[in-house]
Enzyme design. Structure first.
Site, PDB file in Angstrom:
ATOM      1  N   ARG A  35       0.827  -1.225   0.000  1.00 50.52           N
ATOM      2  CA  ARG A  35       0.000   0.000   0.000  1.00 50.52           C
ATOM      3  C   ARG A  35       0.855   1.266   0.000  1.00 50.52           C
ATOM      4  O   ARG A  35       0.454   2.277  -0.569  1.00 50.52           O
ATOM      5  CB  ARG A  35      -0.934  -0.004   1.207  1.00 50.52           C
ATOM      6  CG  ARG A  35      -2.055  -0.989   1.005  1.00 50.52           C
ATOM      7  CD  ARG A  35      -3.055  -0.945   2.105  1.00 50.52           C
ATOM      8  NE  ARG A  35      -4.236  -1.692   1.698  1.00 50.52           N
ATOM      9  CZ  ARG A  35      -5.290  -1.892   2.464  1.00 50.52           C
ATOM     10  NH1 ARG A  35      -5.313  -1.408   3.673  1.00 50.52           N
ATOM     11  NH2 ARG A  35      -6.315  -2.562   2.017  1.00 50.52           N
ATOM     12  N   LYS A 198     -15.872 -12.226   9.037  1.00 54.64           N
ATOM     13  CA  LYS A 198     -17.288 -12.177   9.429  1.00 54.64           C
ATOM     14  C   LYS A 198     -18.274 -12.101   8.275  1.00 54.64           C
ATOM     15  O   LYS A 198     -18.026 -11.401   7.292  1.00 54.64           O
ATOM     16  CB  LYS A 198     -17.504 -10.956  10.318  1.00 54.64           C
ATOM     17  CG  LYS A 198     -16.804 -11.073  11.639  1.00 54.64           C
ATOM     18  CD  LYS A 198     -16.999  -9.817  12.447  1.00 54.64           C
ATOM     19  CE  LYS A 198     -16.477 -10.009  13.857  1.00 54.64           C
ATOM     20  NZ  LYS A 198     -16.548  -8.769  14.612  1.00 54.64           N
ATOM     21  N   GLY A 354      -6.874  -6.307   1.780  1.00 52.65           N
ATOM     22  CA  GLY A 354      -5.581  -6.385   2.455  1.00 52.65           C
ATOM     23  C   GLY A 354      -5.014  -7.779   2.635  1.00 52.65           C
ATOM     24  O   GLY A 354      -3.893  -8.061   2.208  1.00 52.65           O
ATOM     25  N   GLY A 377     -13.205  -3.487   0.616  1.00 50.47           N
ATOM     26  CA  GLY A 377     -14.596  -3.038   0.633  1.00 50.47           C
ATOM     27  C   GLY A 377     -14.896  -2.086  -0.523  1.00 50.47           C
ATOM     28  O   GLY A 377     -15.948  -2.187  -1.167  1.00 50.47           O
TER      29      GLY A 377
HETATM   30  P1  AMP Z   1     -11.639  -9.603   6.618  1.00 51.63           P
HETATM   31  O1  AMP Z   1     -10.981  -8.347   7.104  1.00 51.63           O
HETATM   32  O2  AMP Z   1     -13.073  -9.701   6.897  1.00 51.63           O
HETATM   33  O3  AMP Z   1     -11.290  -9.915   5.178  1.00 51.63           O
HETATM   34  O4  AMP Z   1     -11.012 -10.775   7.480  1.00 51.63           O
HETATM   35  C1  AMP Z   1      -9.658 -11.065   7.559  1.00 51.63           C
HETATM   36  C2  AMP Z   1      -9.415 -11.805   8.829  1.00 51.63           C
HETATM   37  O5  AMP Z   1     -10.136 -13.037   8.829  1.00 51.63           O
HETATM   38  C3  AMP Z   1      -7.967 -12.187   9.081  1.00 51.63           C
HETATM   39  O6  AMP Z   1      -7.516 -11.474  10.179  1.00 51.63           O
HETATM   40  C4  AMP Z   1      -8.039 -13.683   9.391  1.00 51.63           C
HETATM   41  O7  AMP Z   1      -7.249 -14.076  10.477  1.00 51.63           O
HETATM   42  C5  AMP Z   1      -9.487 -13.886   9.708  1.00 51.63           C
HETATM   43  N1  AMP Z   1      -9.882 -15.296   9.551  1.00 51.63           N
HETATM   44  C6  AMP Z   1      -9.803 -16.048   8.438  1.00 51.63           C
HETATM   45  N2  AMP Z   1     -10.178 -17.316   8.695  1.00 51.63           N
HETATM   46  C7  AMP Z   1     -10.500 -17.367  10.003  1.00 51.63           C
HETATM   47  C8  AMP Z   1     -10.946 -18.419  10.877  1.00 51.63           C
HETATM   48  N3  AMP Z   1     -11.145 -19.645  10.418  1.00 51.63           N
HETATM   49  N4  AMP Z   1     -11.186 -18.098  12.167  1.00 51.63           N
HETATM   50  C9  AMP Z   1     -10.989 -16.837  12.624  1.00 51.63           C
HETATM   51  N5  AMP Z   1     -10.571 -15.811  11.856  1.00 51.63           N
HETATM   52  C10 AMP Z   1     -10.320 -16.072  10.560  1.00 51.63           C
END
Ligand code: AMP
Length: 397
Positions: A35, A198, A354, A377
């Site tokens: 970035r 999430k 990211g 996003g």
């Molecule tokens: P996002 O920012 O929503 O794209 O999410 C990225 C985050 O999802 C990263 O910090 C990962 O560690 C987390 N992540 C991916 N797989 C898992 C999992 N099975 N359990 C908990 N966190 C997760």
């Protein structure tokens, strides 16, 4: 489009909003500088013209008590190396010291401001705060495509204070042009891979994708809400119990639209949320109590790879597992490899967000997919056809 290309910055002080929200390790070392590198051409153009630059960014989501972790001071040295000059640093993004430092800049100077999100006014889009930031420079350049979907003070509201002298930076303009190309020429099968933590943050994205794609692969922490929603046992895996009904709605909407949703058949599970935990692989809907799903399993990797390799258009956002821990990156890496193969087979492959971008950089394959966006996003919302506040603010005069 108003871009920096057609503007002469000689003698100007440009306030440049960048996205330096980079990952840091426990010792505050930058683990992926893509970035920062992406914003360099914009800064260099301004300096070359004979202007000075006031760089501002957010980093993470600082709260009282964890500010040190999110200080942009950790970026100063590396930015100086990339720009081959000394970087001045203001440890408050507004206030008299920052104002005085900005005032005394001479052509060729670069001033980096402390994290904008130390002020809650930033994310609230506060007008007074935006005005104070605007007072630091005489031209506003937005090069933070990754934050363009937010109507924050420094990404959107600030533009009100620059009637004409506001424009897109090099990176922002490139992102808009490249993504436009993708959405205007879609080939099928068109598949999306969505991972990350999430479901709650990706509901709109998923519903919109269902209207466009043929298949959706779901991995990462969010998959467990879907698996639980279908009656599976997920042990102590990440779950959003408030979203079980939403997950069921997404699944039935996909069915009605003939879109295949693929969840991982198996998962790598761990007895602790740690890189050194005991691990094993089991069916994703049979995770024992006390165990946590950390990555997609081997069967899922093969299944997902075969879908990706046969696609003609692939969009990927979000990791398949907890990629911050080396023991759980293999699932995400298998997606990278399949994306590279698909690209060789003639597919258009786009990666954004990211963690997925870090994963592709870690295995050194960023140049082997069609396009890597700095937006997560923002990329997804733009592809959905939504108007991004950061884009609108520059277009309006
Ligand atoms: P996002 O920012 O929503 O794209 O999410 C990225 C985050 O999802 C990263 O910090 C990962 O560690 C987390 N992540 C991916 N797989 C898992 C999992 N099975 N359990 C908990 N966190 C997760």
């Amino acid at each position: 489009m108003k871009t920096i290309k057609d503007f002469d910055f000689k003698g100007k002080k440009a306030i440049v909003r960048v996205d330096f929200n980079v990952p840091l390790d426990g010792n505050f070392n930058i683990t992926d500088d893509s970035r920062i590198k992406a914003a360099i051409p914009t800064i260099e153009k301004i300096l070359k013209d004979g202007g000075s630059v006031i760089v501002m960014s957010h980093m993470g989501r600082p709260k009282e008590g964890n500010k040190e972790k999110y200080s942009l001071r950790h970026i100063v040295k590396h930015l100086g190396k990339l720009l081959n000059r000394e970087i001045k640093f203001a440890d408050d993004c507004i206030g008299d010291p920052a104002f005085e430092m900005a005032k005394s800049l001479t052509p060729g100077d670069v001033l980096l401001l402390e994290n904008l999100r130390y002020y809650k006014e930033e994310t609230k889009g506060d007008r007074d705060f935006a005005k104070k930031l605007a007072s630091l420079g005489d031209v506003f350049v937005n090069d933070a495509f990754g934050a363009a979907h937010r109507a924050h003070a420094s990404t959107t509201i600030i533009a009100e204070f620059f009637s004409k002298n506001k424009m897109f930076g090099n990176l922002f303009a490139n992102e808009l042009e490249s993504i436009k190309k993708v959405i205007s020429d879609i080939k099928r099968p068109y598949i999306a891979i969505i991972g990350g933590a999430k479901v709650s943050t990706k509901i709109d994205v998923l519903n919109n994708l269902i209207n466009k794609v043929d298949d959706i692969i779901i991995g990462g922490g969010m998959m467990f809400t879907f698996i639980k929603a279908q009656g599976g046992k997920i042990g102590n895996s990440l779950v959003e119990d408030d979203y079980l009904e939403t997950a069921r709605e997404i699944l039935s909407y996909a069915k009605a639209k003939n879109v295949n949703i693929h969840l991982p058949a198996d998962s790598v599970i761990a007895d602790d949320f740690s890189n050194h935990a005991k691990t094993k692989t089991c069916s994703s809907d049979q995770i024992p109590d006390g165990w946590i799903g950390m990555d997609i399993g081997e069967k899922a990797r093969q299944h997902f790879s075969s879908i990706i390799e046969n696609a003609k258009n692939v969009l990927w956002n979000g990791p398949m597992g907890v990629t911050e821990m080396s023991s759980f990156v293999a699932g995400t890496e298998s997606i990278v490899k399949a994306m590279v193969k698909a690209t060789k087979n003639g597919a258009f492959t786009l990666v954004g967000g990211g963690d997925s971008v870090s994963a592709i950089n870690q295995v050194g394959m960023a140049d082997k997919v069609s396009y890597v966006s700095t937006g997560g996003g923002a990329l997804l919302e733009y592809m959905e056809g939504k108007e991004l506040p950061g884009v609108k603010a520059i277009m309006e005069s």
